[in-house]
Write an enzyme that holds these catalytic residues in place. Sequence first.
Site, PDB file in Angstrom:
ATOM      1  N   ASP A 277       0.893  -1.157  -0.150  1.00 13.29           N
ATOM      2  CA  ASP A 277      -0.092  -0.027   0.131  1.00 13.29           C
ATOM      3  C   ASP A 277       0.886   1.336   0.125  1.00 13.29           C
ATOM      4  O   ASP A 277       1.803   1.022   0.364  1.00 13.29           O
ATOM      5  CB  ASP A 277      -1.150   0.194   1.640  1.00 13.29           C
TER       6      ASP A 277
HETATM    7  N1  URA Z   1      -1.274  -6.155   4.084  1.00 18.79           N
HETATM    8  C1  URA Z   1      -1.483  -4.788   4.001  1.00 18.79           C
HETATM    9  O1  URA Z   1      -2.583  -3.891   4.457  1.00 18.79           O
HETATM   10  N2  URA Z   1      -1.463  -3.590   3.193  1.00 18.79           N
HETATM   11  C2  URA Z   1       0.336  -3.554   2.100  1.00 18.79           C
HETATM   12  O2  URA Z   1       0.808  -3.640   1.856  1.00 18.79           O
HETATM   13  C3  URA Z   1       0.090  -4.706   2.743  1.00 18.79           C
HETATM   14  C4  URA Z   1      -0.345  -6.000   3.736  1.00 18.79           C
END
Ligand code: URA
Length: 248
Positions: A91
Site C-alpha cells: 500500500d
Molecule cells: N497488507 C496490507 O494491509 N497492506 C500492505 O501493504 C501489505 C499487506
Amino acid sequence: NRGTRKELKEKIKKGSVTVNGQVCSDPGQAVTDTDEIVFDGKIVKYYKYEYYMMNKPWGVITATEDHRQKTVLDILGADRRKDLFPVGRLDKDTVGLLLITNDGKLSHRLLSPKKHVDKEYYALIDGKITEKEIAAFKKGVRIEDDFTALPAELELLTYRNKAVENDFLCLRKSKAPKSDLQDGVSEIRVTIREGKFHQIKKMFKSCQNEVCTLKRIAFAGIELDQKLALGEYRDLTSTELITLFKHC
Ligand code: URA
C-alpha cells in the site's frame, strides 16, 4: 561504473562497443547472453534479468508509472531499463521490502496463490494484542463474507500504555493514528502466506484493531537489508536469488 543509459548510447554511437567482433553502432541492437560484448576493450556480460531489493518509502505507489503520483519505479530513475516491475504490491502507506525485477516467470511463481510464499510484517497496532487475537490469527481470520485468511503467525513484541513519538518516526512519514491511542500501542510481527488487497489491515480490523504503521520485513525467505534507508535499493545477492528460487 557502467555509466548512464545516455552516456552508453553515445559511446555505442562512437563505436566503442563490439558484438562478436563487429563494431556495433546501433544502441537498439538486440543481444543475448551468448554474444561476446566488448566495451572500451573489456568483455562485459549481458544480463537478461535484473533483481532489486527496495526499502519502499511511505507515500509512494507500487506501480510502474502514474500521471499524478510518484511510483516505486520512479525511484530507480530514468536510467533504468524499461521492462522492470514490482513483484506484488505494498500500500501507499506501507514501507519495507519490495522486490523489483523484469523476470515475469519468477514473479508469477512468487505471487501464485498456490505457492503460499511467506510474507513477514512488522506493525504498530492501536490497542492491546492479546492471546485472543493470536489464537484468532492462528485459526484463520475471516476478512470478507466469503474469504477467511489462511492461518497466520502473530507475535506480540512489546506493548506500551502510550505511544511515543518515536513509534511513528521510526517509519518516518507514517501517519499518526486518528485516536489518542487510549489503549496503548502493540508492536507486533506477523507472517502471512497470501497477498489479498489490504490483507493485514483487514485481518486486524476484523479483530477490532487498527494498523498504525506497517513495514514488510521479509518475503520468500529474504530479509529486508537493515542498511537500506527508506527509498534505497540494491541488487539482490546470489545467495538471496537462490533463496528466492527455492521458495517457489
Ligand atoms: N497488507 C496490507 O494491509 N497492506 C500492505 O501493504 C501489505 C499487506
